[in-house]
Design a protein around this motif. Structure first.
Motif, mmCIF file in Angstrom:
data_model
loop_
_atom_site.group_PDB
_atom_site.id
_atom_site.type_symbol
_atom_site.label_atom_id
_atom_site.label_comp_id
_atom_site.label_asym_id
_atom_site.label_seq_id
_atom_site.Cartn_x
_atom_site.Cartn_y
_atom_site.Cartn_z
ATOM 1 N N ALA A 168 0.874 -1.186 0.000
ATOM 2 C CA ALA A 168 0.000 0.000 0.000
ATOM 3 C C ALA A 168 0.910 1.235 0.000
ATOM 4 C CB ALA A 168 -0.881 -0.022 1.236
ATOM 5 N N ALA A 169 0.818 2.051 -1.072
ATOM 6 C CA ALA A 169 1.811 3.121 -1.271
ATOM 7 C C ALA A 169 1.858 4.085 -0.090
ATOM 8 C CB ALA A 169 1.499 3.870 -2.558
ATOM 9 N N TYR A 194 -0.606 9.796 -3.151
ATOM 10 C CA TYR A 194 -0.183 8.402 -3.021
ATOM 11 C C TYR A 194 -0.925 7.449 -3.963
ATOM 12 C CZ TYR A 194 2.575 9.289 1.205
ATOM 13 O OH TYR A 194 3.522 9.723 2.085
ATOM 14 N N CYS A 198 -0.228 3.565 -6.554
ATOM 15 C CA CYS A 198 -0.465 2.410 -5.657
ATOM 16 C C CYS A 198 -1.018 1.225 -6.428
ATOM 17 C CB CYS A 198 -1.454 2.831 -4.576
ATOM 18 S SG CYS A 198 -1.712 1.557 -3.335
#
Ligand SMILES: Cc1cc2nc3c(=O)[nH]c(=O)nc-3n(C[C@H](O)[C@H](O)[C@H](O)COP(=O)(O)OP(=O)(O)OC[C@H]3O[C@@H](n4cnc5c(N)ncnc54)[C@H](O)[C@@H]3O)c2cc1C
Ligand code: SF4
Length: 497
Positions: free
Chosen positions: A340-341, A429, A433
């Protein structure tokens, strides 16, 4: 004048009654050995203590001992100390011979100010406390006693999303503000690094996180450089994007002064007055200045006073009955285990710097723990030992209260739980992702979006009486696939997402 015992979070000049007052400084190895601290935190604290000892020269007795009691036994004269910030240390002073304990320093309001304000109130709202402190300290006021600009709070101006990636380039978005001040390491840092390496190699202490260059001040002088760089160059941009996150910009326009403030290197009231001067001199907009002053004399003090006001039981609250253990990958700051970024980047920030700003703490780390039902007490200790600015007093209300809602709403009116849509709006983000913030089921389901619904489903009964949860719980009732989402997240449990 009695010799002043300065604890490691009382290192600024405002903890002395007179610049020439004799001083005792103690470096206790047992404290480091008792917990698994972040390596950079151990470095910062030891470096700050040793720098203070060098600064004071013959004025200070610098005792390196195993425990505080052993250090006390080596000093054959009466001592005075400003009240330490933790209950344990305060009780210890009470047991040691001939130590006069004075009221605490290093906060904008005293414990007596807070108790006077709290007396007879049914709800201890931070916003009310903050206004009271502004009036008492005469900060950002008009001559008639009202708030400058006509409002006490400019929060609504301060919730902008981050800037987008510049058009036509591959360069990631960063905030267009000058760099913070960075320190240069010296021979004391070298000596601290060598000591920590040696103690770690001998098995005496063990650390979490990576070593790295010192990025935060260890003396009053360094902290003042950092403060002035922030006020002159970065404060104007602070407010609007206070809540935003960018993967290529870990500092944004934050002050990065919490470690200095909590080491006692800076006096928060002086900092707030210096920020006010930037507004009065037309160098920084009111929304940014008010936002900064509110964090400093409002939130910071409020957290400190809540720790003392609610007593030791506050730390044991677990309203949502969250009892899962912190998984190893999280406890060990293993960012590489996470896909998960957002979570991977924030965990890497903790591993590499022992510091990330407020929103990653609350909405990425805290939010994840809340959704997964991890023990608030374990999480509190994790924050305490993994962050440069972590101290016992700051943990109670921030982690137990605000972040984990374990106090059932004494501190914050609703849990800070949010799905991927929030992170997508307030950061860059999600674009990079492997998950999709809009998906709650399947391979691409965002662990935050799915985790949010699973959290609500698990805690429905406990949250039903909360006015601010009516809408989210209605949303939950409309989910046709809730059972499947819950089953999926039960399967994911606390594995690295
Ligand atoms: C789960 C969680 C854990 C946290 N742990 C800590 C911690 O260990 N130590 C810590 O000092 N803060 C903690 N905070 C509060 C806040 O995140 C940090 O103070 C802030 O990110 C520090 O960065 P800064 O100095 O750039 O702050 P800025 O954004 O520039 O804010 C200005 C100053 O206000 C003070 N401040 C603002 N909010 C708080 C707050 N909620 N509690 C205490 N001080 C505050 C800090 O001294 C800070 O330097 C935590 C918040 C959360 C949600
Ligand atoms: S999609 Fe979900 S996990 Fe990925 S960055 Fe966005 S919020 Fe985080």
């Amino acid at each position: 004048m009695t010799r002043r015992w300065l604890f490691a979070d009382q290192l600024g000049p405002h903890f002395l009654d007179d610049p020439d007052q004799p001083v005792l400084l103690v470096e206790s190895r047992a404290v480091l050995a008792r917990h698994r601290f972040h390596r950079q935190k151990a470095h910062l604290v030891l470096s700050a203590l040793r720098h203070r000892a060098r600064e004071l020269g013959d004025q200070a007795l610098f005792v390196q001992a195993r425990t505080y009691a052993e250090a006390r036994a080596q000093v054959h004269e009466p001592l005075s100390a400003c009240a330490p910030t933790s209950r344990g240390a305060l009780e210890l002073l009470g047991r040691l011979p001939d130590v006069e304990v004075l009221p605490e320093r290093g906060f904008a309001s005293s414990r007596a100010d807070f108790e006077r304000w709290a007396d007879g109130r049914t709800r201890l709202l931070m916003e009310d406390f903050y206004r009271d402190a502004r009036r008492r300290l005469g900060l950002l006021l008009e001559p008639d006693g009202g708030p400058v600009g006509g409002h006490w709070n400019y929060d609504s101006d301060n919730r902008e999303p981050p800037p987008r990636q510049p058009r036509g380039t591959d360069a990631p978005a960063v905030l267009d503000v000058p760099e913070p001040w960075w320190p240069e390491e010296d021979e004391i840092d070298e000596e601290v690094r060598a000591d920590l390496d040696r103690w770690e190699a001998s098995g005496e202490v063990s650390f979490v996180g990576r070593d790295g260059p010192r990025r935060f001040a260890v003396t009053h002088r360094e902290a003042r450089y950092a403060l002035h760089t922030f006020l002159r160059k970065r404060l104007p941009a602070f407010g609007p994007v206070e809540d935003a996150m960018l993967h290529a910009d870990w500092t944004m326009a934050h002050s990065l002064l919490s470690p200095s403030m909590n080491l006692g290197l800076l006096d928060p009231v002086e900092c707030a007055r210096a920020a006010e001067a930037e507004y009065r001199n037309g160098r920084a907009p009111l929304a940014s200045v008010e936002g900064y002053v509110r964090q400093l004399i409002g939130w910071r003090d409020y957290m400190f006073h809540v720790y003392w006001h609610f007593g030791p039981d506050y730390g044991r609250h677990n309203y949502l009955a969250a009892r899962r253990k912190l998984p190893r990958w999280f406890a060990d700051l293993d960012a590489d285990a996470v896909q998960a970024a957002c979570l991977s980047d924030v965990l890497a920030g903790v591993r590499d710097r022992a510091w990330v700003h407020h929103i990653p703490r609350l909405m990425v780390l805290g939010n994840y723990a809340l959704q997964r039902g991890w023990s608030p007490q374990e999480l509190r200790d994790w924050f305490h030992y993994s962050f440069l600015d972590g101290y016992e007093w700051v943990m109670a209300a921030n982690v137990i209260g605000m972040s984990q809602h374990a106090d059932g709403g004494l501190m914050a009116t609703k849990p800070y739980a949010a799905g991927g849509a929030y992170i997508n709006r307030m950061s860059d983000y999600c674009g990079g992702c492997r998950y999709d913030p809009k998906q709650r089921r399947g391979e691409d389901a965002c662990p935050y979006s799915a985790g949010y619904w699973a959290f609500l489903a698990r805690n429905r009964e406990r949250l039903e009486g909360n006015r601010r949860m009516v809408q989210p719980l209605r949303g939950l009732d409309r989910l046709a696939d809730l059972d499947k989402v819950v089953a999926q997240e039960r399967g994911r449990a606390s594995t690295a997402p």
